[in-house]
Design a protein around this motif. Structure first.
Motif, mmCIF file in Angstrom:
data_model
loop_
_atom_site.group_PDB
_atom_site.id
_atom_site.type_symbol
_atom_site.label_atom_id
_atom_site.label_comp_id
_atom_site.label_asym_id
_atom_site.label_seq_id
_atom_site.Cartn_x
_atom_site.Cartn_y
_atom_site.Cartn_z
ATOM 1 N N GLY A 175 0.783 -1.240 -0.098
ATOM 2 C CA GLY A 175 -0.060 0.107 -0.029
ATOM 3 C C GLY A 175 0.854 1.260 -0.008
ATOM 4 O O GLY A 175 1.989 1.150 0.354
ATOM 5 N N TYR A 176 0.485 2.399 -0.684
ATOM 6 C CA TYR A 176 0.919 3.637 -0.417
ATOM 7 C C TYR A 176 0.205 4.680 -0.367
ATOM 8 O O TYR A 176 -1.139 4.793 -0.474
ATOM 9 N N ARG A 177 0.585 5.787 0.431
ATOM 10 C CA ARG A 177 -0.119 6.989 0.390
ATOM 11 C C ARG A 177 0.570 8.402 0.103
ATOM 12 O O ARG A 177 1.636 8.086 0.461
ATOM 13 N N VAL A 178 0.313 9.189 -0.475
ATOM 14 C CA VAL A 178 1.046 10.436 -0.884
ATOM 15 C C VAL A 178 0.388 11.804 0.044
ATOM 16 O O VAL A 178 -0.715 12.070 0.146
ATOM 17 N N GLN A 179 1.307 12.150 0.946
ATOM 18 C CA GLN A 179 1.380 13.412 1.810
ATOM 19 C C GLN A 179 1.907 14.575 1.021
ATOM 20 O O GLN A 179 3.046 14.440 0.706
ATOM 21 N N ARG A 180 1.530 15.804 1.366
ATOM 22 C CA ARG A 180 2.280 16.979 1.037
ATOM 23 C C ARG A 180 2.493 17.789 2.374
ATOM 24 O O ARG A 180 1.784 18.284 2.855
#
Length: 470
Positions: free
Chosen positions: A224-229
């Motif tokens: 799984g992956y999630r992208v945050q800024r």
């Protein structure tokens, strides 16, 4: 002689017979087994030198063709722009270099090159460095005016805004805007190693992957992956499990705005080649009086078309459509102008497709439409075109390469079909050219629009097998 004349007359009459409307038995049976109504399927089959189709089932219905729409875009590109057409990417300066120092701005201008990979961009930057420039004191200015700017949401199609197939087109699109993440299990340290290419300064990886020893059949589903800024950084958090049995695997993600991606990659490559860059990033046009320092040329369009169709590259197809628009109506190019160019081109060939809807030219759309008959007629026209060799050679070959590499392996059809596939939720398509067992070449189109379309592969294969055995 009489017998020969009778045979020829019979052959001509056969060519003019009305097309069969009912689906072949094996095809109908395969559809029925999966609960797919015959009305959800459109089929068109015609020998390339015949006057009329052999089979036309539901052939006039407007259907979503998915990636089979790339046949229209690439054929139009080959005829309107020419197989030898190339795209340019330029580097200009607002002041002449003084020794190793450029006091002015550096301007990168793109003309929509669909194949400006990281390697080609490296070569562009390297050429500038070889001209003696080492220090750039001005800003990096990106001129993307050749295409109409877009504020589209890359996740609007399916919510997967970081998947490469959703990357938006751009006049200065480098490496498809993609970052490749490489994974490998380390048995000695009991962890998963993750690398990124290109490894941008604004990218941070958080590795929460657990190393496992299970089989590697579905490694992407366990990862799984999630992208945050966070501030100016893009943070990618990887979680889940990764098996040692997977060896080395890669995942491509689209994470950065095009302009930021180009700037970050330029800074990295420039620094690796011993250069210094002190300025900032901004957008703008090449000013009058600017000096051209470097020009890079893309591979020819015939090679680009091959990349588009063999591997169904969506963003390259979108670049192609907008490039057609710029060539047709002048810069800035747009998808709407590209669609208008294609319609005018079709009309000039005497092809009237009233049901045709062109959205982005890649088939990554819920609204694009064409009938099986008209897609078939397009392929028949292409077979009679001077660019026929380039188009056919760009298509995946059954059981050999591209999106058909693993399909029908070991069957008599292996190597005998050049076909474009298409796949969306509720859509499955296959269209192109098939050589039968007697050496005759056919145009074949099969479009399935149904909630159970994903289960239609057996029916499509049955159609190809039936046609091959004729």
């Amino acid at each position: 002689m009489r017998r020969l004349r009778a045979w020829a007359l019979a052959a001509l009459l056969a060519l003019a017979l009305p097309a069969q409307a009912a689906l072949p038995g094996p095809v109908a049976a395969a559809l029925q087994a999966q609960g797919i109504p015959a009305e959800s399927v459109a089929v068109f089959v015609q020998q390339v030198d015949a006057r009329a189709p052999l089979l036309a089932h539901h052939a006039d219905a407007a259907m979503n063709p998915a990636s089979a729409m790339k046949l229209l875009t690439t054929y139009a590109g080959l005829e309107l722009l020419g197989p030898a057409h190339t795209w340019q990417t330029e580097i200009h300066a607002t002041a002449p270099p003084r020794g190793e120092v450029l006091e002015g701005d550096l301007i990168l201008k793109g003309y929509g090159d669909p194949a400006l990979t990281q390697e080609h961009f490296w070569s562009l930057v390297r050429t500038l460095r070889q001209k003696g420039v080492r220090v750039v004191r001005g800003d990096l200015v990106l001129d993307q005016s050749y295409f109409v700017p877009t504020d589209d949401d890359p996740g609007a199609f399916d919510g997967e805004l970081h998947r490469p197939y959703n990357t938006l087109p751009g006049a200065l699109l480098v490496n498809f805007g993609v970052t490749r993440f490489d994974f490998a299990g380390d048995a000695q340290e009991g962890r998963v190693r993750i690398g990124a290419d290109p490894d941008m300064a604004q990218l941070r990886i958080v590795n929460q992957l657990a190393l496992s020893h299970v089989p590697c059949a579905d490694w992407q589903h366990r990862l799984g992956y999630r992208v945050q800024r966070e501030g100016g950084e893009v943070v990618v958090v990887f979680s889940g499990g990764y098996s040692l049995a997977c060896g080395e695997q890669s995942l491509n993600l689209s994470l950065f705005d095009h302009a930021v991606y180009v700037e970050q990659l330029f800074r990295r490559l420039w620094r690796e080649q011993g250069g210094e860059f002190e300025g900032a990033l901004r957008s703008g046009a090449v000013p009058e009086g600017a000096r051209l320092l470097v020009r890079a040329t893309s591979p020819p369009l015939a090679e680009v078309v091959r990349r588009i169709n063999k591997h169904s590259n969506n963003v390259m197809a979108r670049q192609m459509l907008i490039s057609l628009g710029a060539a047709h109506a002048g810069a800035p190019g747009s998808a709407a102008a590209g669609a208008a160019a294609i319609r005018q081109w079709l009309a000039g060939k005497g092809l009237e497709f009233p049901e045709l809807v062109i959205d982005n030219g890649a088939g990554l759309s819920r609204i694009e439409r064409i009938s099986a008959r008209h897609l078939g007629e397009l392929l028949l026209a292409a077979y009679a075109s001077p660019v026929m060799p380039e188009l056919i050679s760009s298509l995946p070959i059954v059981a050999v390469d591209g999106t058909l590499q693993r399909r029908l392996q070991g069957s008599p059809l292996a190597g005998r079909g050049h076909l474009k596939t298409g796949s969306l939720d509720g859509v499955r398509a296959i269209a192109g050219y098939l050589m039968d067992a007697r050496g005759r070449r056919w145009v074949v189109v099969c479009l399935v629009n149904d909630p159970r379309a994903a289960a239609s592969r057996a029916a499509q294969d049955a159609l190809l097998e039936w046609l091959h055995a004729r």
